[in-house]
Write a protein that holds these residues in place. Structure first.
Motif, PDB file in Angstrom:
ATOM      1  N   THR B  41     -13.287   0.860 -15.829  1.00  0.00           N
ATOM      2  CA  THR B  41     -14.079   2.027 -15.420  1.00  0.00           C
ATOM      3  C   THR B  41     -13.974   3.134 -16.462  1.00  0.00           C
ATOM      4  O   THR B  41     -14.959   3.809 -16.774  1.00  0.00           O
ATOM      5  CB  THR B  41     -13.596   2.535 -14.050  1.00  0.00           C
ATOM      6  OG1 THR B  41     -13.747   1.476 -13.099  1.00  0.00           O
ATOM      7  CG2 THR B  41     -14.394   3.732 -13.586  1.00  0.00           C
ATOM      8  N   GLN B  83     -18.340   3.095  -9.449  1.00  0.00           N
ATOM      9  CA  GLN B  83     -17.559   2.154  -8.653  1.00  0.00           C
ATOM     10  C   GLN B  83     -17.396   2.676  -7.229  1.00  0.00           C
ATOM     11  O   GLN B  83     -17.576   1.966  -6.264  1.00  0.00           O
ATOM     12  CB  GLN B  83     -16.185   1.969  -9.303  1.00  0.00           C
ATOM     13  CG  GLN B  83     -15.278   1.036  -8.515  1.00  0.00           C
ATOM     14  CD  GLN B  83     -13.977   0.774  -9.251  1.00  0.00           C
ATOM     15  OE1 GLN B  83     -13.704   1.367 -10.282  1.00  0.00           O
ATOM     16  NE2 GLN B  83     -13.189  -0.135  -8.730  1.00  0.00           N
ATOM     17  N   ASP B 174     -20.838  -0.940 -12.090  1.00  0.00           N
ATOM     18  CA  ASP B 174     -19.401  -0.986 -11.809  1.00  0.00           C
ATOM     19  C   ASP B 174     -19.181  -1.571 -10.416  1.00  0.00           C
ATOM     20  O   ASP B 174     -19.400  -0.900  -9.410  1.00  0.00           O
ATOM     21  CB  ASP B 174     -18.807   0.425 -11.927  1.00  0.00           C
ATOM     22  CG  ASP B 174     -17.291   0.383 -12.104  1.00  0.00           C
ATOM     23  OD1 ASP B 174     -16.704  -0.707 -11.908  1.00  0.00           O
ATOM     24  OD2 ASP B 174     -16.709   1.428 -12.434  1.00  0.00           O
ATOM     25  N   GLU B 175     -18.771  -2.810 -10.379  1.00  0.00           N
ATOM     26  CA  GLU B 175     -18.505  -3.527  -9.129  1.00  0.00           C
ATOM     27  C   GLU B 175     -19.630  -3.421  -8.108  1.00  0.00           C
ATOM     28  O   GLU B 175     -19.434  -2.895  -7.011  1.00  0.00           O
ATOM     29  CB  GLU B 175     -17.188  -3.028  -8.522  1.00  0.00           C
ATOM     30  CG  GLU B 175     -16.035  -3.273  -9.465  1.00  0.00           C
ATOM     31  CD  GLU B 175     -14.685  -3.201  -8.767  1.00  0.00           C
ATOM     32  OE1 GLU B 175     -14.661  -3.388  -7.539  1.00  0.00           O
ATOM     33  OE2 GLU B 175     -13.687  -2.992  -9.448  1.00  0.00           O
TER      34      GLU B 175
ATOM     35  N   GLY C 141      -9.600   1.988  -9.112  1.00  0.00           N
ATOM     36  CA  GLY C 141     -10.099   1.647  -7.788  1.00  0.00           C
ATOM     37  C   GLY C 141      -9.179   0.676  -7.061  1.00  0.00           C
ATOM     38  O   GLY C 141      -8.867   0.852  -5.878  1.00  0.00           O
TER      39      GLY C 141
HETATM   40 MG   LIG Z   1     -12.678   0.476 -11.947  1.00  0.00          MG
END
Ligand SMILES: [Mg+2]
Ligand SMILES: Nc1ncnc2c1ncn2[C@@H]1O[C@H](COP(=O)(O)OP(=O)(O)OP(=O)(O)O)[C@@H](O)[C@H]1O
Ligand SMILES: Nc1ncnc2c1ncn2[C@@H]1O[C@H](COP(=O)(O)OP(=O)(O)OP(=O)(O)O)[C@@H](O)[C@H]1O
Ligand SMILES: [Mg+2]
Lengths: 322, 252, 246, 398, 307
Positions: B41, B83, B174-175, C141
């Motif tokens: 990220t 994300q 992002d994801e 995350g």
């Molecule tokens: Mg990330």
């Protein structure tokens, strides 16, 4: 009867002037999330610019050029826009409380300049020989007030229309997006700085316009017109009326100003003259309580924010709302 | 299309990105995988302009873009999603999407006074497109819902819809699959592949290996800020370092 | 299997009065069980979990926690009664350090239990131990997800509710988390989670529920759900069985 | 009286009952009420009782203007008394009273512009002398007492600025020297910075121009930091709140100035009735001048041929007519005046601040008095007569 | 323009004045900072808590007297006792304010600005109730007048002010430790960030909020008593300090205790130092200009963290 009408016209004129400031603030806060706590500073710049441009010449003062009213109004807006641009350039990247306290400080500084720079502003004596538009044409103050009220209605309507045009449109949508999440707006290619600055300058220019209107209505200006309390009053108007909604801002101006002055009438009628001093305190308590009550009953303001910004997004749904 | 060269970014004493170096071929869907905290990220933030590299260069389409602000990078044709979704919570889903297109005439405030016809026409086209894209992303029934009221997965979808509004030349995802229902994800995958066929390059961070293996060519693996592997999907699953650092013994 | 530790019957809940999102959902989970809820985005899964812990008001139905009806109680009491909760979004305190996050997580337990809990958390997620005095804001995350789970375990809950615990975690860590959850269940905790990583989650689970549009749609043994063609097509994604390639 | 007015006769009042001026305004409002009472006991106006409708301006111009407009339009008062702050008085003159031809008499606003620039069209009067009188008198007393090196700390309002300007003009000519000049903005929690700055020049004495509340803080800080006890004060400080606030034992070498308050029977009579009615002494800024403002209105309304603004305006100048019979304060004197007026005879009003005679601008001038603190009491030290004042003006202005 | 050596000679005294007057600002600013950090809004009624604290202590002093001065101080232990009692009462008052106003707004999910303006309304009410109860005039705790002692050549200080500085310092250290290490302190900070998540951790959020209000009120009362000592009480005493309080809290970096204190001292310095060279007519603007300078360089305040 004519007396009451005359008073109401006067009252409504003040409401409209305050309403224009509230519209300016609503643009900055309600739509863009800019916490401008220096409203009174920009209002002062507009007021003094107008006074200096239009007041009858006096040898001991710089300025007082005796120019026509309309030049004064235009000059006031230009001066405020310039001031707002300079202030915005330096502070616009600050957020929330920080921007608030900075703009507040600027307003305090501006007020101190009006108080201390005697040669330009007349210092604490103020400037007084400020002409009122077409004042000579009218035999009575009521006639003038009525005409000026009409003028104010026209100006407010124009401002309102102009704001709705740009706010209920892509421009307003970007402002709102920046208010909600600056990082995300930036990631979508919108430059927060540029848009925030535009909104700040535009809103402040309206405050300057209101300043010019105020002095050309009252005919006198002094540093005491620009105490911080006015900033709070304007804020209360926008919050009570409902931020993010121009009609709310105008309604808020009406309601808050009515509370402020009607409570005075009520006190004079209810409190025996011997207790006039306590009456004053009771009046302010009353104002405070009404403000609290309004906030407790309608925490989002009298007229809430609309969820759809662009008027174009409201057109009939092509998919039939599914 | 995109070259990341020896990029370093540190927070305090820790190098979150530590000399990452790889390229995204034009027209590819490049996968970027790696353990949690590998710096993926952060790398996105560096590419998209949210962060400025301490050293190294990032070249997009032959021009350096490191150091540009995010809105400038976006205007070069490089868009990104977050994300952790960042919708504009108090705006409707429809307007979230309508916000995205660049160069809208109505974003210049005086155009709304001077050229209202042009603005209206653009807005109508914009709205129709937004409805279409949102419908495609499974948000067709949520057009006038406030974005802040969407469920977690729906917010991710909205995030994707917003970038799709523009058809940029390259998209950083992002994801995209995290938190999205698998059935819906399949339609999204189809869309990504379709967009890719139309020439949009993708760089995609994902922990969903099924997805990565299926559509990503090539795959870049990062660990501790460095690129430890760059190559084809089949090779990834055989690479000992990748297995150890990232996949564990799970892959199907 | 033993009597359910947590069971809900006909729960109706929503954010705005008069506009329920969850329309009468029933579910239960017993000690030692891992139960997964799956369903499309916006089905009301998160809302259901939040209703169970009292973060969203319930307007109808019962929630029995160890035979005590906790529907309508304040969240702090429900948590104290043995329910742990990991929300889907905003699940760590970003301005607090890792260590402080864990301490707040153990707000209701004794100091000794707190110390034990912290040790266990670091053992479970070594990545966190390395950053114990850093603010959670800097976590990636996935690291946040770990912290959130660790934090919820601080109270030694009898029932653990998790909202998409593995979203954003790398495959290796997903495997570890699932293994840990299984382990927890074995030690007597009832685990109820919402997952979009449906296939993997159901493989691990004993039973499963499918929620759609705020209502129970399917339920049963995890293996049966996995095998059900209709369920798979609508909610799990048929093509996800393996790496089919292009 | 040509026509019978409708009873009661209304007079408007606008004063800052709340806000930062609130503390000093309490007594001012009481003085106004007392005057109304005296007028009514003395026969009222043209046989009608008088009613004072008092509104609060909160020290805010917009609020004050609104209040005045309400009084003029809705209550239809022909005359207004008020207000304290020049920043509020100015807009009221410009936008309410002058255009509507309503008489306005202020107890307290000093800004010279109001009466000079012609905007008031003669409708504005004030019962306190311009700052000039007080400033010259102060300078002469300082010179008389041999205060050589003086620091001035003054409030940054039209009043303080004017006072300082005129003291600076006068003092050097009378043999004094100003070594520091420090303005202050009111309502601040501390004035250490200003005091330190004033002390830096090592002055031997202090001239403080301001209002009691802040002045207490300033004088205490001044003394704490080793400032001299030789302190010259302006009229506002002639209140026990100030003296007790600082502590009388520190003020033995101080003195103050006040306008025109000759110790005469009419002044004493006012002081006595105020004391009786409110159980507190009448000393305080604006108290005497406010009483006179209302009394002048009462007299002028009786003299005026009708209760229109223009008629009252013209009558105001006749309350102190050449060759008139002297009338003073209190109900009895008012009754006497009313009778004289009925009989068509001229009157000469001597008020709570001595003789009230308006000049062409609507300002009053008069003698001055020097006061000091003795045994914890405020006492009159000496009086500077009108003649002495005139000599002083000559000396300073040449 | 005075010459340089003359100016330089004034600097030490101006610095001392700045630090000492800043101490009260610092003490008051802690509560503001608390509000900004934990309650998440700028509480304009905070300054009225200062006023109320001062007047409540006055009631006690009126019964017990200010006491015989301790050492060089101008007051005795009675005043300190009165201050502590006033702190309790004012804490209760703050608590009550939350109960009748802010709790309701929170329950309605009002936006923070509504809270700010509710605070503003509450401030109007509280300030004028003081006028009704005690009148618009001024009061004193003690009629003693302290003469400054010369601690260094050319630098004079009041013993009271030195006491206040020391007291403030002690309070800050204690509070800092409390917030940092106690579980309630952590819960307070956790709640500041996310009430919902704090709830899910079993924190009784409403209790924490009330406790925060109580603490703010108690601190405000202490600042108010000190303000009343220098030298008088009047209904606007707190209000007049409001801007300095906010400037200090924000200067230091909203949410940082140490920052609030440093901010307070800087505000004191900003009021005292510049007017050696410029007109004191501009004094009121100085803290803000300093603030803007700081924010220009560090947009998050001195001790604040970048978000
Ligand atoms: Mg990330
Ligand atoms: N603002 C920051 N300050 C300090 N450290 C940071 C910051 N942002 C990220 N980091 C650290 O940098 C490392 C890389 O973080 P990053 O978010 O890029 O990881 P990631 O590869 O995206 O992981 P995930 O797959 O879990 O999202 C992590 O260890 C993280 O703690
Ligand atoms: N705070 C809120 N206020 C109003 N409506 C909400 C709010 N949060 C969620 N909703 C609505 O409730 C519905 C269900 O949301 P919920 O978060 O429970 O879905 P979910 O099943 O968890 O979905 P996902 O898998 O995407 O997380 C959604 O349609 C959403 O728009
Ligand atoms: Mg969810």
């Amino acid at each position: 009867m004519i007396g009451i009408v005359s008073y109401l016209v006067f009252f409504a004129s003040i409401v409209l002037i305050l309403g224009i400031i509230a519209l300016g603030l609503n643009l900055q806060w309600g739509y863009t999330g800019l916490f401008n706590a220096g409203i009174v500073g920009f209002y002062a710049v507009g007021a003094y610019a107008h006074a200096i441009l239009t007041a009858a010449p006096r040898p001991e003062l710089i300025g007082n050029f005796g120019l026509p009213w309309i030049v004064g109004v235009a000059g006031a807006m230009a001066a405020t826009a310039l001031a707002a641009w300079a202030v915005g350039w330096a502070t616009i990247r600050l957020r929330g409380d920080y921007l608030a306290i900075s703009t507040f400080g600027i307003a305090v500084s501006i007020q101190l300049v009006t108080l201390n720079w005697e040669a330009l502003t007349g210092g604490s004596q103020g400037l007084s020989a400020i002409p009122r538009p077409l004042f000579g044409w009218f035999q009575t103050p009521f006639g003038f007030n009525l005409w000026f009220f009409g003028l104010l209605v026209a100006i407010t309507a124009t401002v309102y229309w102009g704001l709705e045009r740009i706010l209920r449109a892509p421009w307003g949508r970007v402002l709102k997006a920046i208010r909600e999440d600056e990082t995300a707006a930036e990631a979508l290619g919108k430059s927060p700085r540029a848009f925030r600055l535009q909104a700040f300058v535009l809103g402040s220019t309206l405050m300057g316009l209101a300043g010019a209107l105020y002095v050309s209505f009252i005919g006198f200006v002094s540093p005491f017109d620009f105490m911080p309390i006015l900033t709070f009053q304007i804020w209360a108007m926008v919050i009570v009326g409902g931020s993010g909604n121009n009609r709310g801002a105008l309604l808020g101006a009406l309601v808050v100003w009515a509370i402020w002055s009607a409570s005075g009438v009520a006190i004079t009628k209810l409190v025996p003259p011997a207790h006039a001093a306590q009456g004053g305190a009771v009046q302010v308590i009353l104002i405070g309580l009404l403000l609290l009550l309004a906030l407790l009953l309608r925490p989002r303001g009298l007229i809430g924010e609309e969820s759809v910004v662009s008027r174009h997004a409201n057109d009939p749904d092509p998919l039939g709302k599914s | 299309m995109l070259q990341v060269r020896q990029v370093v970014k540190s927070f305090g004493r820790m190098n979150a990105v530590d000399g990452a170096d790889f390229a995204v071929p034009q027209g590819s869907i490049t996968g970027l995988i790696g353990p949690n905290g590998a710096g993926k990220t952060t790398l996105f933030n560096l590419i998209a302009g949210s962060l400025i590299p301490d050293s190294g260069t990032i070249v997009f389409d032959g021009q350096r873009i490191d150091g540009l602000t995010p809105d400038r990078v976006f205007h070069r044709g490089l868009a990104r999603t977050f994300q952790i979704p960042r919708p504009f919570p108090k705006m409707t889903v429809l307007e979230n999407a309508m916000l995205a297109p660049t160069r809208q005439a109505g974003e210049v405030f005086w155009s709304n006074w001077l050229r209202p016809g042009l603005v209206a026409a653009q807005e109508k086209a914009n709205r129709d497109r937004a409805v279409e894209v949102l419908g495609f992303c499974g948000l067709g029934s949520k057009l006038s819902e406030l974005a802040g009221n969407l469920s977690g997965g729906q917010q991710k979808l909205l995030e994707l819809a917003r970038v799709l509004m523009n058809e940029p030349r390259m998209i950083l995802l992002d994801e995209p699959a995290a938190g999205v229902n698998p059935t819906l994800m399949e339609t999204l995958v189809d869309k990504i592949v379709a967009l890719n066929r139309r020439g949009i390059t993708f760089l995609l961070i994902e922990h969903n290996m099924d997805l990565v293996m299926r559509i990503c060519r090539p795959i870049v693996v990062m660990a501790q800020g460095k690129v430890i592997f760059e190559g084809e999907a089949e090779a990834v699953q055989r690479d000992a370092r990748v297995l150890d650092a990232y996949l564990g013994d799970l892959p199907a | 299997m033993s009597a359910p530790l947590l069971s809900s019957r006909g729960v109706v809940a929503g954010y705005v009065p008069g506009l329920p999102i969850v329309h009468g959902v029933s579910a239960h989970v017993a000690a030692g069980e891992v139960v997964t809820i799956i369903g499309p985005n916006g089905a009301g899964k998160s809302t259901f979990l939040k209703a169970l812990v009292g973060l969203v008001p319930t307007t109808d139905g019962t929630v029995l926690l160890r035979d005590r009806d906790v529907a309508g109680l304040p969240t702090s009491e429900i948590v104290a009664a043995g329910l742990g909760f990991v929300p889907q979004t905003g699940n760590v305190f970003t301005t607090l350090t890792i260590h402080e996050n864990l301490t707040v997580g153990g707000h209701t337990v004794s100091r000794a239990a707190l110390a034990r809990g912290v040790e266990r958390a670091y053992a479970m997620f070594p990545a966190l131990a390395a950053k114990r005095n850093e603010r959670a804001r800097v976590l990636s995350g996935g690291q946040r997800q770990m912290l959130a789970i660790a934090r919820a375990l601080m109270t030694d809950p009898a029932v653990l509710l998790l909202d998409e615990p593995t979203a954003g975690l790398s495959p290796k860590v997903v495997g570890e988390v699932f293994a840990d959850l299984r382990q927890l269940a074995t030690s007597g905790v009832a685990v109820l989670m919402v997952e979009q990583n449906a296939r993997a989650a159901l493989r691990l689970s004993d039973r499963g529920y499918v929620l759609a549009e705020g209502r129970n749609r399917f339920e049963g043994q995890a293996a049966d759900l996995l095998a059900d063609r209709a369920v798979a097509e609508a909610f799990i994604g048929v093509r996800h069985g393996g790496a089919e390639g292009h | 009286a040509a026509q019978q007015p409708s009873c009661p006769v209304k007079i408007g009042g606008v004063l800052p009952l709340t806000g930062s001026m609130g503390p000093i305004t309490t007594k001012i409002a009481q003085a106004a009420q007392l005057a109304v009472e005296h007028i009514n006991q003395g026969g009222g106006v043209k046989g009608c009782p008088v009613e004072l409708i008092l509104r609060d301006d909160q020290g805010q111009p917009t609020v004050g203007v609104d209040a005045a407009k309400y009084l003029v339009e809705v209550e239809r008062v022909p005359a207004i008394t008020g207000t304290v702050s020049s920043g509020v008085t100015g807009p009221i003159i410009a936008s309410v009273t002058a255009p509507s031809k309503v008489v306005q008499i202020s107890c307290c606003s000093t800004a010279s512009a109001f009466t000079l620039d012609g905007r008031s069209q003669g409708y504005f009067f004030r019962t306190l002398p311009t700052s000039k009188t007080q400033a010259y008198a102060t300078a002469s007393e300082m010179a008389r007492r041999g205060l050589k090196k003086t620091a001035i700390i003054y409030v940054n309002t039209d009043f303080g600025v004017d006072m300082t300007k005129f003291v600076k003009l006068a003092l050097p000519k009378l043999g004094g020297d100003i070594v520091a000049e420090v303005p202050y903005n009111d309502n601040q929690p501390s004035y250490r910075a200003e005091v330190t700055k004033a002390l830096a020049a090592k002055p031997e004495s202090l001239l403080l121009v301001g209002f009691p509340k802040d002045a207490v803080t300033i004088v205490r800080e001044w003394l704490s930091l080793g400032g001299s006890q030789k302190i010259a004060l302006n009229n506002s400080m002639r209140v026990m709140d100030f003296v007790n606030g600082v502590g009388p034992k520190f003020l033995n070498e101080s003195f103050g100035m006040d306008n025109a308050q000759v110790a005469g029977p009419t002044v004493d009579a006012f002081n006595k009735s105020f004391q009786e009615k409110y159980k507190t002494d009448s000393a305080g800024p604006g108290v005497h001048t406010q009483y006179d403002a209302v009394m002048v209105l009462g007299l002028a309304m009786n003299i005026a041929k009708d209760l229109s603004g223009p008629a009252i305006k013209d009558a105001v100048r006749q309350v102190h007519a050449a060759g008139g019979a002297q009338v003073g304060t209190g109900p009895e004197e008012f009754k006497k005046a009313v009778q004289l007026i009925k009989d068509g005879k001229p009157i000469k009003y001597f008020g709570a601040t001595g003789p009230i005679e308006f000049d062409a601008n609507g300002d009053v001038t008069g003698p001055a008095l020097v006061w000091k603190i003795q045994n914890g009491e405020i006492v009159t030290d000496r009086v500077i007569s009108i003649e002495d004042m005139q000599a002083l003006f000559k000396k300073v202005e040449g | 323009m005075p010459e340089l050596s003359f100016l330089l000679a004034q600097v030490p005294q101006a610095v001392a004045d700045g630090v000492l007057t800043g101490a009260i600002v610092a003490l008051g600013a802690i509560g503001v900072s608390f509000g900004l950090q934990i309650l998440r809004f700028a509480n304009f009624a905070h300054s009225e808590l200062l006023t109320w604290g001062a007047y409540l202590a006055l009631v006690v002093v009126a019964f017990a007297g200010p006491g015989t001065p301790i050492g060089p101080l101008s007051f005795g232990w009675q005043l300190i006792a009165a201050m502590l009692l006033a702190a309790l009462l004012t804490g209760g008052l703050a608590f009550a304010m939350d109960l009748v106003i802010f709790r309701r707004l929170r329950a309605k999910n009002a936006n923070p600005l509504s809270m700010v303006f509710a605070g503003f309304g509450a401030a109007l009410v509280m300030r004028n109730v003081v006028v009704l109860l005690w009148g618009p005039g001024t009061y004193f705790y003690t009629n003693e007048l302290q003469i400054a002692v010369e601690v260094l050549p050319g630098v004079r200080m009041l013993p009271d002010q030195i006491f206040i500085l020391g007291f403030t310092f002690a309070v800050v250290v204690l509070l800092h430790l409390y917030l940092r290490y106690s579980r309630t302190g952590m819960a307070m900070r956790a709640m500041a960030e996310s009430p919902a998540l704090a709830l899910a951790c079993g924190v009784k959020v409403e209790n924490v909020v009330r406790w925060t209000w109580f603490l703010s009120g108690a601190l405000a009362a202490m600042a108010g008593v000190f303000l009343g000592l220098s030298p008088q009480l009047h209904p606007e005493m707190g209000f007049n300090l409001l801007l300095s309080l906010f400037a200090a809290a924000i200067l230091g970096g909203a949410g940082s205790l140490v920052g609030a204190v440093v901010g307070g001292l800087l505000v004191g310095l900003a009021e005292n130092l510049p007017i050696l060279v410029i007109s004191p007519g501009y004094k009121a603007a100085m803290p803000f200009l300093l603030l803007m300078l700081v924010l220009f360089v560090r947009p998050q305040g001195l001790f604040g963290e970048r978000s």
